[in-house]
Design an enzyme around this catalytic site. Structure first.
Site, mmCIF file in Angstrom:
data_model
loop_
_atom_site.group_PDB
_atom_site.id
_atom_site.type_symbol
_atom_site.label_atom_id
_atom_site.label_comp_id
_atom_site.label_asym_id
_atom_site.label_seq_id
_atom_site.Cartn_x
_atom_site.Cartn_y
_atom_site.Cartn_z
ATOM 1 C CB ILE A 1 -0.911 0.012 1.246
ATOM 2 C CG1 ILE A 1 -1.819 -1.234 1.250
ATOM 3 C CG2 ILE A 1 -1.747 1.291 1.294
ATOM 4 C CD1 ILE A 1 -2.786 -1.357 0.110
ATOM 5 C CG HIS B 1 -13.062 6.730 15.716
ATOM 6 N ND1 HIS B 1 -12.908 8.095 15.717
ATOM 7 C CD2 HIS B 1 -12.020 6.240 16.433
ATOM 8 C CE1 HIS B 1 -11.836 8.424 16.416
ATOM 9 N NE2 HIS B 1 -11.277 7.323 16.843
ATOM 10 C CD GLU C 1 -13.468 6.086 19.644
ATOM 11 O OE1 GLU C 1 -13.264 7.316 19.554
ATOM 12 O OE2 GLU C 1 -12.833 5.369 20.426
ATOM 13 C CG ASP D 1 4.763 2.580 4.222
ATOM 14 O OD1 ASP D 1 5.876 2.753 3.715
ATOM 15 O OD2 ASP D 1 3.864 1.896 3.687
HETATM 16 N N1 DTR Z 1 -10.184 5.541 22.492
HETATM 17 C C1 DTR Z 1 -9.343 5.984 21.406
HETATM 18 C C2 DTR Z 1 -7.893 6.082 21.779
HETATM 19 C C3 DTR Z 1 -7.380 4.880 22.429
HETATM 20 C C4 DTR Z 1 -6.932 4.796 23.709
HETATM 21 N N2 DTR Z 1 -6.458 3.525 23.943
HETATM 22 C C5 DTR Z 1 -6.609 2.826 22.798
HETATM 23 C C6 DTR Z 1 -6.285 1.510 22.504
HETATM 24 C C7 DTR Z 1 -6.562 1.021 21.213
HETATM 25 C C8 DTR Z 1 -7.158 1.827 20.267
HETATM 26 C C9 DTR Z 1 -7.498 3.156 20.562
HETATM 27 C C10 DTR Z 1 -7.194 3.637 21.840
HETATM 28 C C11 DTR Z 1 -9.804 7.317 20.939
HETATM 29 O O1 DTR Z 1 -9.611 8.290 21.688
HETATM 30 O O2 DTR Z 1 -10.356 7.386 19.833
HETATM 31 ZN ZN ZN Z 2 -9.937 9.822 20.378
HETATM 32 ZN ZN ZN Z 3 -9.664 7.061 18.104
#
Ligand code: DTR
Ligand code: ZN
Ligand code: ZN
Length: 333
Positions: A52, A133, A179, A312
């Protein structure tokens, strides 16, 4: 509903089964005349996923940055920047040949939308789903969180449709709304599934933050019934020359609703507000004692808040996993 471990096993068994069918079909055809055509018969060979091009992923990110710039500086739920983000992704995936649909739901900040994109073909009883998201927080454009996951998935979806591998599994992509308000879009989607629809999803892989400027290379390790998928991603990082570590995401992203519904889940992550350890800095480079993403949920989460090498590597690992999980093989020429 089958347990998630059964489903994960069936996904991998399906892959093995596909391989044996194609071998069997070839053997049968040479031994006793042409076998009954099956999808696998069109497969000439298992092919590795294409590389990609990260420049193409960055181009999608620049579009998302422009959308935020033109809409009050963010892509937040209930604000025009989110709607414009949905429109952008839907236009791209419609053009690539996906059947797209918008799923509407209400939040405290107004109406929001999930974008669901299905590539026609493949056995819908064994659907491989990838998502992340699309919304940002109100403070900024959300380029790393989660423009990177969204942009990588757009590019991988376009590439998969263009190569049109004759995978036995059906492929679906999802771009979640809200999200940041509490996993609202993905939860709404899973709660809207019938038990039959849920049982048809063999795996859901979630991608939220893939290009943190002080990156880690983490594989989700919070679904004990989907360690096969976790191990696949770990092996693909290793094949890419990157050592990875497990992260217990503790339900902090959009895979949580799928896991609670018994659907095997997996994902990769480059880190948020937590601090990189000394040992991690020795393994991955970057700055120990500093956040993986110092601009997490801030106005400075812009195009300048990006490690394109991490983006990447993640885009290539995700593409390789999609091909592997769908027995990515090309139609006979
Ligand atoms: N909740 C997500 C950020 C986040 C925090 N810990 C993790 C672990 C795995 C994926 C995402 C996250 C956000 O703020 O969108
Ligand atoms: Zn976030
Ligand atoms: Zn996030």
């Amino acid at each position: 509903m089958r347990s998630s471990s059964t489903r994960a096993t069936s996904l991998r068994a399906g892959l093995a089964g596909l391989a044996s069918i194609s071998v069997l079909a070839v053997a049968t055809a040479t031994a006793a005349g042409p076998a009954v055509a099956t999808p696998a018969d069109h497969a000439t060979s298992e092919v590795a996923a294409p590389d990609i091009n990260v420049d193409d992923v960055v181009a999608h990110l620049e579009e998302l940055q422009s959308i935020a710039d033109a809409n009050g500086g963010n892509r937040n739920t209930g604000e025009p920047g989110y709607q414009a983000s949905v429109d952008y992704v839907q236009t791209k995936l419609d053009a690539a040949g996906y059947e797209t649909r918008i799923q509407e739901f209400e939040t405290a900040q107004g109406t929001s939308y999930n974008l669901i994109a299905d590539l026609p073909g493949g056995d819908e009883a064994s659907t491989v789903m990838l998502g992340g998201h699309l919304d940002s927080v109100g403070a900024g454009p959300g380029i790393n969180d989660n423009g990177t996951g969204s942009a990588a998935l757009i590019e991988i979806a376009e590439t998969y449709a263009a190569q049109n591998p004759d995978g036995a599994q059906h492929v679906r992509f999802a771009f979640w709304g809200a999200e940041e308000l509490g996993l609202l879009g993905s939860t709404h989607y899973v709660e809207s599934l019938s038990s039959d629809e849920a049982s048809q999803i063999s795996a859901y892989a979630n991608f939220d933050m893939l290009g943190s400027p002080n990156p880690g290379y983490f594989v989700y390790d919070d679904d004990p019934s989907a360690t096969d998928l976790r191990d696949d991603l770990t092996e693909l990082y290793t094949a890419a020359g990157t050592e990875s570590a497990y992260v217990d995401v503790d339900g902090r992203s959009d895979h949580a609703a799928f896991m609670q519904a018994g659907i095997p889940t997996a994902g990769t992550f480059s880190g948020a507000e937590e601090l990189k350890t000394k040992a991690e800095a020795e393994m991955w480079g970057g700055e120990a004692g500093a956040a993986y993403d110092p601009c997490y949920h801030s106005a400075c989460d812009t195009m300048d808040n990006l490690d394109t090498e991490a983006l990447d590597v993640n885009a290539d690992v995700i593409a390789a996993a999609l091909w592997q999980w769908t027995a990515g093989s090309t139609k006979s020429q």
